[in-house]
Each structure stands twice: as structure tokens, then as C-alpha cells.
Design an enzyme around this catalytic site. Structure first.
Site, PDB file in Angstrom:
ATOM      1  CB  ILE A  10       7.788 -22.593 -26.828  1.00 43.06           C
ATOM      2  CG1 ILE A  10       7.977 -23.877 -26.009  1.00 43.06           C
ATOM      3  CG2 ILE A  10       8.975 -22.360 -27.778  1.00 43.06           C
ATOM      4  CD1 ILE A  10       7.956 -25.153 -26.829  1.00 43.06           C
ATOM      5  NE  ARG A  34      10.813 -12.771 -30.286  1.00 43.82           N
ATOM      6  CZ  ARG A  34      10.663 -11.551 -29.803  1.00 43.82           C
ATOM      7  NH1 ARG A  34      10.125 -10.616 -30.561  1.00 43.82           N
ATOM      8  NH2 ARG A  34      11.038 -11.264 -28.579  1.00 43.82           N
ATOM      9  CB  ALA A  87       4.122 -15.305 -29.060  1.00 44.65           C
ATOM     10  CB  ALA A  88       2.352 -11.147 -25.941  1.00 48.27           C
ATOM     11  CB  SER A 131      -3.423  -9.893 -19.448  1.00 47.27           C
ATOM     12  OG  SER A 131      -2.997  -9.091 -18.375  1.00 47.27           O
ATOM     13  CD  GLU A 133      -1.752  -4.432 -16.396  1.00 50.04           C
ATOM     14  OE1 GLU A 133      -1.610  -4.713 -15.189  1.00 50.04           O
ATOM     15  OE2 GLU A 133      -1.824  -3.264 -16.797  1.00 50.04           O
ATOM     16  CE1 TYR A 155       0.778  -7.840 -22.477  1.00 49.88           C
ATOM     17  CE2 TYR A 155      -0.574  -7.128 -20.618  1.00 49.88           C
ATOM     18  CZ  TYR A 155       0.041  -8.130 -21.344  1.00 49.88           C
ATOM     19  OH  TYR A 155      -0.097  -9.443 -20.940  1.00 49.88           O
ATOM     20  CE  LYS A 159      -1.454 -10.371 -23.882  1.00 48.46           C
ATOM     21  NZ  LYS A 159      -1.173 -11.715 -24.399  1.00 48.46           N
ATOM     22  CG  ASN A 184       0.185  -9.697 -12.103  1.00 46.59           C
ATOM     23  OD1 ASN A 184      -0.965  -9.379 -12.363  1.00 46.59           O
ATOM     24  ND2 ASN A 184       1.198  -8.872 -12.226  1.00 46.59           N
ATOM     25  NE  ARG A 190       6.367 -12.404 -14.028  1.00 43.47           N
ATOM     26  CZ  ARG A 190       5.453 -11.944 -14.876  1.00 43.47           C
ATOM     27  NH1 ARG A 190       5.557 -12.169 -16.173  1.00 43.47           N
ATOM     28  NH2 ARG A 190       4.403 -11.287 -14.426  1.00 43.47           N
ATOM     29  NE  ARG A 284       4.449  -0.441 -14.945  1.00 47.00           N
ATOM     30  CZ  ARG A 284       4.228  -1.736 -14.999  1.00 47.00           C
ATOM     31  NH1 ARG A 284       3.007  -2.202 -15.055  1.00 47.00           N
ATOM     32  NH2 ARG A 284       5.231  -2.570 -14.955  1.00 47.00           N
TER      33      ARG A 284
HETATM   34  P1  NAP Z   1       7.233 -13.823 -21.516  1.00 50.97           P
HETATM   35  O1  NAP Z   1       8.082 -14.577 -20.562  1.00 50.97           O
HETATM   36  O2  NAP Z   1       7.502 -12.383 -21.783  1.00 50.97           O
HETATM   37  O3  NAP Z   1       7.276 -14.625 -22.919  1.00 50.97           O
HETATM   38  C1  NAP Z   1       6.810 -14.050 -24.089  1.00 50.97           C
HETATM   39  C2  NAP Z   1       7.109 -14.999 -25.241  1.00 50.97           C
HETATM   40  O4  NAP Z   1       6.630 -14.408 -26.457  1.00 50.97           O
HETATM   41  C3  NAP Z   1       8.608 -15.261 -25.452  1.00 50.97           C
HETATM   42  O5  NAP Z   1       8.760 -16.604 -25.837  1.00 50.97           O
HETATM   43  C4  NAP Z   1       8.940 -14.336 -26.614  1.00 50.97           C
HETATM   44  O6  NAP Z   1      10.067 -14.746 -27.366  1.00 50.97           O
HETATM   45  C5  NAP Z   1       7.674 -14.494 -27.441  1.00 50.97           C
HETATM   46  N1  NAP Z   1       7.467 -13.434 -28.428  1.00 50.97           N
HETATM   47  C6  NAP Z   1       7.433 -12.102 -28.237  1.00 50.97           C
HETATM   48  N2  NAP Z   1       7.176 -11.466 -29.401  1.00 50.97           N
HETATM   49  C7  NAP Z   1       7.048 -12.432 -30.358  1.00 50.97           C
HETATM   50  C8  NAP Z   1       6.788 -12.414 -31.732  1.00 50.97           C
HETATM   51  N3  NAP Z   1       6.606 -11.270 -32.404  1.00 50.97           N
HETATM   52  N4  NAP Z   1       6.712 -13.590 -32.395  1.00 50.97           N
HETATM   53  C9  NAP Z   1       6.906 -14.761 -31.755  1.00 50.97           C
HETATM   54  N5  NAP Z   1       7.171 -14.842 -30.437  1.00 50.97           N
HETATM   55  C10 NAP Z   1       7.235 -13.682 -29.741  1.00 50.97           C
HETATM   56  O7  NAP Z   1       5.701 -13.910 -21.095  1.00 50.97           O
HETATM   57  P2  NAP Z   1       4.970 -14.940 -20.084  1.00 50.97           P
HETATM   58  O8  NAP Z   1       5.017 -14.360 -18.720  1.00 50.97           O
HETATM   59  O9  NAP Z   1       5.452 -16.308 -20.343  1.00 50.97           O
HETATM   60  O10 NAP Z   1       3.451 -14.779 -20.561  1.00 50.97           O
HETATM   61  C11 NAP Z   1       2.926 -15.578 -21.618  1.00 50.97           C
HETATM   62  C12 NAP Z   1       1.709 -14.887 -22.213  1.00 50.97           C
HETATM   63  O11 NAP Z   1       0.728 -14.698 -21.200  1.00 50.97           O
HETATM   64  C13 NAP Z   1       1.976 -13.495 -22.774  1.00 50.97           C
HETATM   65  O12 NAP Z   1       1.124 -13.330 -23.901  1.00 50.97           O
HETATM   66  C14 NAP Z   1       1.551 -12.557 -21.664  1.00 50.97           C
HETATM   67  O13 NAP Z   1       1.159 -11.306 -22.204  1.00 50.97           O
HETATM   68  C15 NAP Z   1       0.388 -13.318 -21.077  1.00 50.97           C
HETATM   69  N6  NAP Z   1       0.120 -13.122 -19.662  1.00 50.97           N
HETATM   70  C16 NAP Z   1       1.115 -13.263 -18.738  1.00 50.97           C
HETATM   71  C17 NAP Z   1       0.827 -13.130 -17.401  1.00 50.97           C
HETATM   72  C18 NAP Z   1       1.898 -13.311 -16.352  1.00 50.97           C
HETATM   73  O14 NAP Z   1       1.666 -12.885 -15.207  1.00 50.97           O
HETATM   74  N7  NAP Z   1       3.010 -13.944 -16.660  1.00 50.97           N
HETATM   75  C19 NAP Z   1      -0.489 -12.847 -16.989  1.00 50.97           C
HETATM   76  C20 NAP Z   1      -1.476 -12.733 -17.963  1.00 50.97           C
HETATM   77  C21 NAP Z   1      -1.172 -12.876 -19.292  1.00 50.97           C
HETATM   78  P3  NAP Z   1      11.581 -14.367 -26.906  1.00 50.97           P
HETATM   79  O15 NAP Z   1      11.932 -15.358 -25.828  1.00 50.97           O
HETATM   80  O16 NAP Z   1      12.341 -14.553 -28.151  1.00 50.97           O
HETATM   81  O17 NAP Z   1      11.534 -12.957 -26.389  1.00 50.97           O
HETATM   82  N1  GDD Z   2       8.257  -4.059 -13.821  1.00 50.14           N
HETATM   83  C1  GDD Z   2       8.363  -3.257 -12.759  1.00 50.14           C
HETATM   84  N2  GDD Z   2       9.594  -2.773 -12.417  1.00 50.14           N
HETATM   85  N3  GDD Z   2       7.256  -2.953 -12.041  1.00 50.14           N
HETATM   86  C2  GDD Z   2       7.398  -2.168 -10.966  1.00 50.14           C
HETATM   87  C3  GDD Z   2       8.636  -1.644 -10.563  1.00 50.14           C
HETATM   88  C4  GDD Z   2       9.791  -1.962 -11.337  1.00 50.14           C
HETATM   89  O1  GDD Z   2      10.904  -1.543 -11.051  1.00 50.14           O
HETATM   90  N4  GDD Z   2       8.449  -0.911  -9.440  1.00 50.14           N
HETATM   91  C5  GDD Z   2       7.152  -0.972  -9.149  1.00 50.14           C
HETATM   92  N5  GDD Z   2       6.490  -1.715 -10.078  1.00 50.14           N
HETATM   93  C6  GDD Z   2       5.031  -1.962 -10.094  1.00 50.14           C
HETATM   94  C7  GDD Z   2       4.354  -1.652 -11.438  1.00 50.14           C
HETATM   95  O2  GDD Z   2       4.131  -0.242 -11.567  1.00 50.14           O
HETATM   96  C8  GDD Z   2       3.071  -2.460 -11.293  1.00 50.14           C
HETATM   97  O3  GDD Z   2       2.113  -1.732 -10.556  1.00 50.14           O
HETATM   98  C9  GDD Z   2       3.498  -3.676 -10.454  1.00 50.14           C
HETATM   99  O4  GDD Z   2       4.785  -3.345  -9.906  1.00 50.14           O
HETATM  100  C10 GDD Z   2       3.618  -4.965 -11.251  1.00 50.14           C
HETATM  101  O5  GDD Z   2       4.431  -4.719 -12.394  1.00 50.14           O
HETATM  102  P1  GDD Z   2       4.990  -5.926 -13.308  1.00 50.14           P
HETATM  103  O6  GDD Z   2       5.678  -6.920 -12.459  1.00 50.14           O
HETATM  104  O7  GDD Z   2       5.741  -5.300 -14.425  1.00 50.14           O
HETATM  105  O8  GDD Z   2       3.663  -6.645 -13.807  1.00 50.14           O
HETATM  106  P2  GDD Z   2       2.312  -6.070 -14.437  1.00 50.14           P
HETATM  107  O9  GDD Z   2       1.238  -6.297 -13.421  1.00 50.14           O
HETATM  108  O10 GDD Z   2       2.469  -4.716 -14.974  1.00 50.14           O
HETATM  109  O11 GDD Z   2       2.104  -7.031 -15.698  1.00 50.14           O
HETATM  110  C11 GDD Z   2       2.283  -8.442 -15.571  1.00 50.14           C
HETATM  111  O12 GDD Z   2       1.070  -9.054 -15.226  1.00 50.14           O
HETATM  112  C12 GDD Z   2       0.024  -8.941 -16.213  1.00 50.14           C
HETATM  113  C13 GDD Z   2      -1.210  -9.648 -15.645  1.00 50.14           C
HETATM  114  O13 GDD Z   2      -1.933  -8.770 -14.839  1.00 50.14           O
HETATM  115  C14 GDD Z   2       2.814  -8.950 -16.931  1.00 50.14           C
HETATM  116  O14 GDD Z   2       3.182 -10.303 -16.810  1.00 50.14           O
HETATM  117  C15 GDD Z   2       1.765  -8.855 -18.022  1.00 50.14           C
HETATM  118  O15 GDD Z   2       2.237  -9.489 -19.215  1.00 50.14           O
HETATM  119  C16 GDD Z   2       0.501  -9.574 -17.509  1.00 50.14           C
HETATM  120  O16 GDD Z   2      -0.504  -9.523 -18.474  1.00 50.14           O
END
Ligand code: NAP
Ligand code: GDD
Length: 340
Positions: A10, A34, A87-88, A131, A133, A155, A159, A184, A190, A284
């Protein structure tokens, strides 16, 4: 009595928007948080009401996905109608540094929560935050519910494991368990370590004279970026269906990281070549080159439609970061008509 929801994660981006939306829909919302030595509740501060006040509908509980006894206790105490497992350890690059912890939170944590639900006899509807991903090394230019998973990171592999576990609980025990496969999604909430927010925050801070440069990794990857509150609305819609199923949520539009970068710098009237530097630390060991989702099923069955598109998303994130850096976006950014 109103419906009761439990949200893990949350305090994260999605958890905060989902909590807001569920409260507005009349739910009692419980969040797992947490224990942290510094405040980790900044994103939900505006929703928080002192628990001593009568009629409070948001309640926070200490716990952890890695502490199965706290999960079991919470499910039995709260008896939720809906559980959203958000959570993740959600950072892909970090998952290469912490593969075991990432897998623990995602696969073991999700299993622990599903098993806590199963053992408790409470039968909430369950949402799993899957995701795009998971598609990883894609062979098809768009991805939908039938596209195979070829994960490219700890990751993503974790998932995929959690996704499979949700299906097992659905099939074996008849749990109303749903996998969202979300592409994403971004917002001013964010975390600044993800590339979109890193860019908009970096541009705003350069404009404000707070930073001299922005260090980034691979700019060639393509992502399908949407607006987070629209995606959390899709999560809720999935749990309101007659039958549990899995859904892709995406805009269907893909852009290179460098397009996001160009757009943000152009809005600020800055030349990105002057400020953007390469740092290999952000590369990466294995990359996902192209993500572009086909959300036809969500459109048809959930009546869900993305409305905020790429240009609008970049602008709204940059405007918020300008305000955070002490700047007036109306003064420092190009007006909408000039940038259209
Ligand atoms: P986020 O901002 O990184 O939030 C992650 C949440 O998980 C935070 O509240 C974090 O707590 C909590 N958490 C991490 N480890 C935990 C643990 N061991 N026990 C309990 N809580 C824990 O992620 P988000 O962007 O909101 O994404 C939400 C979910 O959707 C994640 O599972 C992510 O992998 C998935 N997802 C995200 C995207 C995207 O583009 N945003 C896309 C696809 C899937 P703290 O605040 O204490 O760190
Ligand atoms: N984070 C980050 N930081 N990414 C970078 C950077 C940098 O400085 N420079 C380039 N990138 C590139 C990464 O290599 C990747 O190809 C792209 O930007 C997006 O990276 P992120 O924004 O970290 O997102 P993500 O696509 O790896 O993962 C996010 O989206 C997933 C859904 O497809 C996360 O929110 C995951 O939790 C989520 O599942």
C-alpha cells in the site's frame, strides 16, 4: 456494511492510488506496511486518519510478505472480501543484485499469502500484480494473454512463478484468483529510480539548478507506458467479474526510452545532449528490448480503456517534478499548444 479490502504494498505507487480509489468506492481499506526506521508512508499520508477517530476506514498493519504468521493473522482478523497483492521487490536492475530476496518476496511471499487465505477458510477475491516483464525476450511485436513468457531477469522469473502459483490456487481450490499482466505504468508517485521519473525529476532539477547532469543506461529499449491510476482501476474491475481470469493491461503504444528523454528535455527547452551522460551501472545483464501490449480482452470484458497517452504522461510527470523542485511549470515549460 461496506466491503473490506487488504492491500499489500500500500505504500508503493500502485498501492497508494488503489487505496484512494477503494476508499472513494466506500471500502474499508487495510494496508500491510513494513517496519522502517524512517517513514515509508509518504504516498498515503493524505489518506491517513488517526485510528482513534471514529469511523476511520483506512487501517495500517505492520507485517511482511516474508512473515507468513503475520499474513495468516491479518487474513483471519480482517476477513477481507478482496486482497490485492502488490508488494514486491519491484526493481528489475536490483533483482540481479538481490535475486534470492527478489524471489523470496515475489514467489515465496505470494505463496505464503495464498496459503494463508486457503488455510483461513476466508474466501476473498485475490489480485496478483503480474508484469509485462514476464514476456522478456519477446518474439512477437505485441503481447497478449496467449504470448509465452521468456523472462530475462530474476524479477521476471519470480513473477512467472507467482503467476503460476495463482493459477494453481484457482484450479486446485476454486479461489477467485486473478493475474493482472500490467505493462509499465507511471505517475508523479513513481519511485525516482525508474527511468521515466528519473528523467522528469532530473530535467526539473537541472532546470532549477539543483543538478548538473542526468546519468542513464540503455536508451534503446521500448516500453508501453501508461498512467498508474488507470491501471489500478483495471485491477479493481478484474475482481468484479463473474469468473476469475487473467488480463493484460496496456496502452498498445510503445516508445523508446530516448523518445521519453527527448520529449521531457524539449518541453523544458533544454538540449539533452548537453546534460545526459551514460553510466554503465544502469545497464542490465540481460535486457528486455520491446514491450507493447494488446489489451483487447480488458477492453471487451472489463470495459477498461487507457485515456492518458504518452505526451500527456510526460507532461504531467514533468509538471509535478517542476513543482517539487520549486518551479512554476507554467513559467518554465513550453505551453501545451507549442509542444503539441
Ligand atoms: P513499488 O512502488 O516499488 O511498491 C512496492 C511495494 O511493495 C511497497 O509498498 C513496498 O514497501 C512493498 N514491499 C516490498 N517488499 C515487501 C515485503 N517483503 N513485504 C511487504 N511489503 C513489501 O511498486 P509499484 O510500481 O507500486 O508496483 C506494484 C506491484 O505491481 C509490484 O508487485 C510490481 O512488481 C508490479 N508491477 C508494477 C508495474 C509498474 O509499471 N509500476 C508493472 C507491472 C507490475 P516499502 O514502501 O516499504 O518499500
Ligand atoms: N531504472 C532505470 N534507470 N532504467 C533505465 C535507466 C536508468 O538509469 N537508463 C535506461 N533505462 C532503461 C532500462 O534498461 C529499461 O530498458 C527501461 O529503461 C525501463 O526501465 P525501468 O523504468 O527500470 O522499468 P522496467 O521496464 O525495467 O520495469 C518496470 O516495469 C515493469 C513492467 O514491465 C517496473 O515497474 C517493474 O516492476 C514492472 O514489472
Amino acid at each position: 456494511m461496506g466491503r473490506v479490502a487488504l492491500i499489500t504494498g500500500i505504500t508503493g505507487q500502485d498501492g497508494s492510488y488503489l487505496a484512494e480509489q477503494l476508499l472513494a468506492r466506500g471500502y474499508d481499506v487495510h494496508g500491510l506496511i513494513r517496519r522502517s526506521s524512517s517513514f515509508n508512508t509518504g504516498r498515503i499520508e493524505h489518506l491517513y486518519v488517526d485510528p482513534h477517530v471514529e469511523g476511520v476506514r483506512l487501517k495500517l498493519h505492520y507485517g511482511d510478505l516474508l512473515d507468513s504468521s503475520s499474513l495468516r493473522r491479518l487474513i483471519e482478523e480482517i476477513r477481507p472480501d478482496e486482497v490485492y497483492n502488490l508488494a514486491a521487490q519491484s526493481h528489475v536492475r536490483v533483482s540481479f543484485d538481490m535475486p534470492e530476496y527478489t524471489a523470496d518476496t515475489i514467489v515465496v511471499g505470494t505463496t505464503a499469502l495464498l496459503e494463508a487465505i486457503h488455510q483461513s477458510g476466508v474466501k476473498p477475491r485475490f489480485y496478483q500484480a503480474g508484469s509485462s516483464e514476464m514476456y522478456g525476450a519477446v518474439l512477437e511485436s505485441t503481447q497478449d494473454e496467449t504470448t509465452p513468457f521468456r523472462p530475462q531477469s530474476p524479477y521476471a522469473a519470480a513473477k512467472v512463478g507467482a503467476h503460476a502459483m495463482v493459477r494453481v490456487y484457482r484450479e486446485a481450490y476454486g479461489l477467485f484468483a486473478v493475474n493482472g499482466v500490467l505493462f509499465n505504468h507511471e505517475s508523479p508517485r513513481r519511485s525516482p529510480t525508474f527511468v521515466t521519473r528519473k528523467i522528469t525529476r532530473g530535467v526539473a532539477r537541472i532546470l532549477a539548478g539543483l543538478e548538473p547532469a542526468l546519468f542513464l543506461g540503455n536508451l534503446d529499449a521500448q516500453r508501453d507506458w501508461g498512467y498508474a491510476p488507470e491501471y489500478t482501476d483495471a485491477m479493481w474491475r478484474m475482481l468484479q467479474q463473474d469468473e476469475p481470469d487473467d488480463y493484460v493491461v496496456a496502452t498498445g503504444e510503445t516508445h523508446h526510452v530516448y523518445e521519453f528523454l527527448h520529449e521531457a528535455f524539449a518541453l523544458a527547452g533544454l538540449d539533452h545532449d548537453e546534460y545526459v551522460k551514460f553510466d554503465a551501472a544502469y545497464l542490465r545483464p540481460a535486457e528486455v528490448d520491446l514491450l507493447c501490449g494488446d489489451a483487447s480482452k480488458a477492453r471487451e470484458r472489463l470495459g477498461w480503456e487507457p485515456t492518458t497517452r504518452f505526451h500527456e504522461l510526460v507532461r504531467l510527470m514533468l509538471e509535478a517534478d517542476c513543482r517539487e523542485a520549486g518551479l512554476d511549470p507554467d513559467t518554465v515549460l513550453r505551453p501545451v499548444e507549442a509542444s503539441a
